[in-house]
Enzyme design. Structure first.
Site, PDB file in Angstrom:
ATOM      1  N   HIS A  83     -35.296  22.167 -17.614  1.00 39.90           N
ATOM      2  CA  HIS A  83     -34.893  22.580 -16.259  1.00 39.90           C
ATOM      3  C   HIS A  83     -35.997  23.225 -15.439  1.00 39.90           C
ATOM      4  CE1 HIS A  83     -34.216  26.355 -18.504  1.00 39.90           C
ATOM      5  NE2 HIS A  83     -34.523  26.944 -17.371  1.00 39.90           N
TER       6      HIS A  83
HETATM    7  C1  UD1 Z   1     -32.457  29.476 -12.767  1.00 42.02           C
HETATM    8  C2  UD1 Z   1     -33.605  30.471 -12.877  1.00 42.02           C
HETATM    9  C3  UD1 Z   1     -34.451  30.138 -14.094  1.00 42.02           C
HETATM   10  C4  UD1 Z   1     -33.601  30.034 -15.342  1.00 42.02           C
HETATM   11  C5  UD1 Z   1     -32.460  29.056 -15.123  1.00 42.02           C
HETATM   12  C6  UD1 Z   1     -31.562  29.071 -16.317  1.00 42.02           C
HETATM   13  C7  UD1 Z   1     -34.556  31.394 -10.801  1.00 42.02           C
HETATM   14  C8  UD1 Z   1     -35.698  31.305  -9.860  1.00 42.02           C
HETATM   15  N1  UD1 Z   1     -34.483  30.408 -11.714  1.00 42.02           N
HETATM   16  O1  UD1 Z   1     -33.028  28.194 -12.528  1.00 42.02           O
HETATM   17  O2  UD1 Z   1     -35.409  31.160 -14.285  1.00 42.02           O
HETATM   18  O3  UD1 Z   1     -34.407  29.617 -16.397  1.00 42.02           O
HETATM   19  O4  UD1 Z   1     -31.704  29.463 -13.963  1.00 42.02           O
HETATM   20  O5  UD1 Z   1     -30.670  28.004 -16.350  1.00 42.02           O
HETATM   21  O6  UD1 Z   1     -33.782  32.301 -10.726  1.00 42.02           O
HETATM   22  N2  UD1 Z   1     -26.686  24.294  -9.825  1.00 42.02           N
HETATM   23  C9  UD1 Z   1     -25.423  23.779  -9.995  1.00 42.02           C
HETATM   24  N3  UD1 Z   1     -24.484  24.583 -10.568  1.00 42.02           N
HETATM   25  C10 UD1 Z   1     -24.723  25.859 -10.964  1.00 42.02           C
HETATM   26  C11 UD1 Z   1     -25.997  26.356 -10.764  1.00 42.02           C
HETATM   27  C12 UD1 Z   1     -26.972  25.576 -10.203  1.00 42.02           C
HETATM   28  O7  UD1 Z   1     -25.147  22.622  -9.664  1.00 42.02           O
HETATM   29  O8  UD1 Z   1     -23.799  26.527 -11.490  1.00 42.02           O
HETATM   30  C13 UD1 Z   1     -27.727  23.421  -9.235  1.00 42.02           C
HETATM   31  C14 UD1 Z   1     -27.862  23.560  -7.727  1.00 42.02           C
HETATM   32  O9  UD1 Z   1     -28.171  22.325  -7.195  1.00 42.02           O
HETATM   33  C15 UD1 Z   1     -29.075  24.474  -7.602  1.00 42.02           C
HETATM   34  C16 UD1 Z   1     -29.913  24.071  -8.797  1.00 42.02           C
HETATM   35  O10 UD1 Z   1     -28.975  23.748  -9.814  1.00 42.02           O
HETATM   36  O11 UD1 Z   1     -29.727  24.288  -6.386  1.00 42.02           O
HETATM   37  C17 UD1 Z   1     -30.831  25.154  -9.258  1.00 42.02           C
HETATM   38  O12 UD1 Z   1     -30.143  26.379  -9.478  1.00 42.02           O
HETATM   39  P1  UD1 Z   1     -30.933  27.792  -9.378  1.00 42.02           P
HETATM   40  O13 UD1 Z   1     -30.080  28.877  -9.857  1.00 42.02           O
HETATM   41  O14 UD1 Z   1     -31.561  27.931  -8.034  1.00 42.02           O
HETATM   42  O15 UD1 Z   1     -32.149  27.571 -10.368  1.00 42.02           O
HETATM   43  P2  UD1 Z   1     -32.183  27.054 -11.860  1.00 42.02           P
HETATM   44  O16 UD1 Z   1     -33.019  25.839 -11.918  1.00 42.02           O
HETATM   45  O17 UD1 Z   1     -30.800  26.996 -12.403  1.00 42.02           O
HETATM   46  N1  UDP Z   2     -27.556  27.234 -23.624  1.00 41.27           N
HETATM   47  C1  UDP Z   2     -26.205  26.913 -23.718  1.00 41.27           C
HETATM   48  N2  UDP Z   2     -25.803  25.636 -23.415  1.00 41.27           N
HETATM   49  C2  UDP Z   2     -26.676  24.679 -23.019  1.00 41.27           C
HETATM   50  C3  UDP Z   2     -28.052  25.019 -22.924  1.00 41.27           C
HETATM   51  C4  UDP Z   2     -28.443  26.300 -23.216  1.00 41.27           C
HETATM   52  O1  UDP Z   2     -25.385  27.757 -24.081  1.00 41.27           O
HETATM   53  O2  UDP Z   2     -26.244  23.549 -22.748  1.00 41.27           O
HETATM   54  C5  UDP Z   2     -27.982  28.625 -23.898  1.00 41.27           C
HETATM   55  C6  UDP Z   2     -29.088  28.812 -24.912  1.00 41.27           C
HETATM   56  O3  UDP Z   2     -28.590  28.893 -26.220  1.00 41.27           O
HETATM   57  C7  UDP Z   2     -29.703  30.129 -24.470  1.00 41.27           C
HETATM   58  C8  UDP Z   2     -29.554  30.084 -22.956  1.00 41.27           C
HETATM   59  O4  UDP Z   2     -28.541  29.125 -22.693  1.00 41.27           O
HETATM   60  O5  UDP Z   2     -28.939  31.219 -24.986  1.00 41.27           O
HETATM   61  C9  UDP Z   2     -30.851  29.690 -22.314  1.00 41.27           C
HETATM   62  O6  UDP Z   2     -30.645  29.456 -20.975  1.00 41.27           O
HETATM   63  P1  UDP Z   2     -31.579  28.538 -20.086  1.00 41.27           P
HETATM   64  O7  UDP Z   2     -32.364  27.606 -20.958  1.00 41.27           O
HETATM   65  O8  UDP Z   2     -30.720  27.963 -19.043  1.00 41.27           O
HETATM   66  O9  UDP Z   2     -32.522  29.605 -19.367  1.00 41.27           O
HETATM   67  P2  UDP Z   2     -33.939  30.258 -19.716  1.00 41.27           P
HETATM   68  O10 UDP Z   2     -33.831  30.920 -21.042  1.00 41.27           O
HETATM   69  O11 UDP Z   2     -34.963  29.171 -19.671  1.00 41.27           O
HETATM   70  O12 UDP Z   2     -34.162  31.217 -18.596  1.00 41.27           O
END
Ligand code: UD1
Ligand code: UDP
Length: 366
Positions: free
Chosen positions: A206
């Site tokens: 991601h």
């Molecule tokens: C965010 C965090 C990242 C973290 C990740 C974990 C920031 C800058 N980034 O990234 O550090 O590793 O979460 O998963 O805070 N979206 C959905 N449904 C949701 C949430 C998001 O469809 O419930 C989609 C939307 O199109 C959104 C995109 O995902 O624009 C990105 O979501 P966002 O929270 O901005 O960043 P992440 O890539 O999820």
């Molecule tokens: N995780 C989960 N389901 C998934 C993918 C990840 O429960 O389909 C959990 C994973 O075990 C960990 C956390 O989500 O505890 C990590 O989140 P993510 O990779 O979204 O964020 P990051 O750690 O990179 O910020």
């Protein structure tokens, strides 16, 4: 009583806040307000974890949703400020490095409320990563900094942070893993997906640098096309990644991989069962590098750097360039070692980090 607002917003925050809420509530000496910013909002990116991890229902959900960095951060700030003014806490506690972390942190200190950062000090030294900006800024305004690994202590020292407010306490994400490992073993996800233990890889992706950059995404997908001929791939896909693949030229190539199982994001217990029994994990997640270290599962992190170097030095993690041949080469190396990875458990990753945090707050900050 310590009056404290605990903030969570995005998926990895929920695993971190769960043991803290438990430790605070069990001690009976904290008055907590749990605020969910709503940065993540899909059932499979949010609500699911509250149910599974017994996190109390948030007292307040700011429902900010998605947006550009500026819009999302500003929206959290606007909506969080009245909450702080109303509750009048002694502390605001934020975890990790997402936009909700810095947004709520900034609101707190500008009102004069002390800020606690859990998972402080981590540095990738890569300022093109949005999380690195969030980490540096949050640490620079925090009053109490709880750190997961020695590198974090060293980084904060190098940045001139007063060591009196920095504590190595271990890893709250690992508290959650250890508390749920037995429960996760009971998940039937392997049967549901017709998987055999150690006969598949788990993939998550991601990071914007991997999935918004279509050139890099193509290199990664090309490697998966080769690897899936050898090993089944299980890929719970993050919404950001799904959106980028859908409608792109990569869509047909992903669909054509007969040995790749594409899933919606899965719950914590199913995911833990999947990773604990995988031959290998291929990821760009922060937290999953730590979880595979504890599980003893080899992890290929598709990134040029990591803010969690202990997972490489002591754990089972290795960093891989975003290069198709490099990814395949490392996969083959790990395969020729029978998917075994040796590592040791980093200091204090023992399931008691949240208890240590509660204890330090009660002893030194009441
Ligand atoms: C965010 C965090 C990242 C973290 C990740 C974990 C920031 C800058 N980034 O990234 O550090 O590793 O979460 O998963 O805070 N979206 C959905 N449904 C949701 C949430 C998001 O469809 O419930 C989609 C939307 O199109 C959104 C995109 O995902 O624009 C990105 O979501 P966002 O929270 O901005 O960043 P992440 O890539 O999820
Ligand atoms: N995780 C989960 N389901 C998934 C993918 C990840 O429960 O389909 C959990 C994973 O075990 C960990 C956390 O989500 O505890 C990590 O989140 P993510 O990779 O979204 O964020 P990051 O750690 O990179 O910020």
């Amino acid at each position: 009583m310590i009056k404290i607002i605990c903030v969570c917003g995005a998926r990895p925050n929920f695993m971190k806040i769960a043991p803290l809420m438990k430790a605070f509530n069990q001690s009976g000496k904290f008055q907590t307000l749990l605020v969910h910013t709503g940065q993540h909002y899909d059932q499979k990116m949010s609500t699911l974890f509250f149910d599974e991890l017994n996190i109390p229902k948030p007292d307040i959900n700011l429902e900010v949703g998605s947006g550009s960095h500026a819009v999302q951060t500003a929206e959290v700030m606007k909506r969080f400020e009245p909450v702080v003014l109303d509750f009048k806490p002694d502390y605001v506690l934020v975890v990790g490095d997402v936009n909700s972390t810095i947004a709520c942190g900034m609101v707190a200190v500008k009102i004069g409320v002390k800020l606690i950062h859990v998972e402080a000090g981590l540095r990738s030294f890569d300022r093109s990563m949005p999380e690195e900006i969030n980490r540096v800024l949050t640490d620079s305004i925090s009053d109490i900094l709880f750190v997961t690994e020695q590198s974090g202590i060293d980084n904060l020292k190098n940045e001139g942070v007063n060591s009196d407010k920095v504590y190595l306490v271990g890893n709250v994400m690992i508290d959650t893993l250890l508390a749920n490992k037995d429960k996760a073993e009971k998940s039937d996800i392997l049967e549901k997906l017709y998987l055999e233990k150690k006969k598949y890889a788990v993939i998550t992706l991601h990071r914007p640098s991997n999935v918004d950059d279509m050139n890099n995404l193509e290199k990664i997908i090309s490697a998966f096309e080769v690897i899936q001929k050898d090993l089944k791939l299980v890929f719970p896909i993050h919404p950001r990644t799904k959106k980028n693949i859908e409608g792109s030229s990569l869509q047909a190539r992903v669909t054509a991989m007969t040995n790749l199982i594409l899933l919606e994001p899965v719950g914590y217990l199913d995911f833990l069962k999947l990773t604990a029994n995988a031959a290998i994990v291929i990821t760009d997640s922060g937290g999953i590098q730590e979880e595979t270290t504890i599980l003893g599962v080899p992890c290929m992190t598709l990134r040029e750097n990591t803010e969690r170097p202990v997972t490489v030095a002591e754990g089972t993690n290795r960093l891989i360039h975003i290069d198709t041949q490099d990814i395949i080469k490392h996969y083959n190396q790990i395969k020729s070692a029978n998917f075994e990875a040796k590592g040791r458990i980093p200091k204090f990753w023992d399931g008691k980090a949240a208890e240590r945090i509660a204890q330090i707050l009660l002893t030194s900050y009441r």
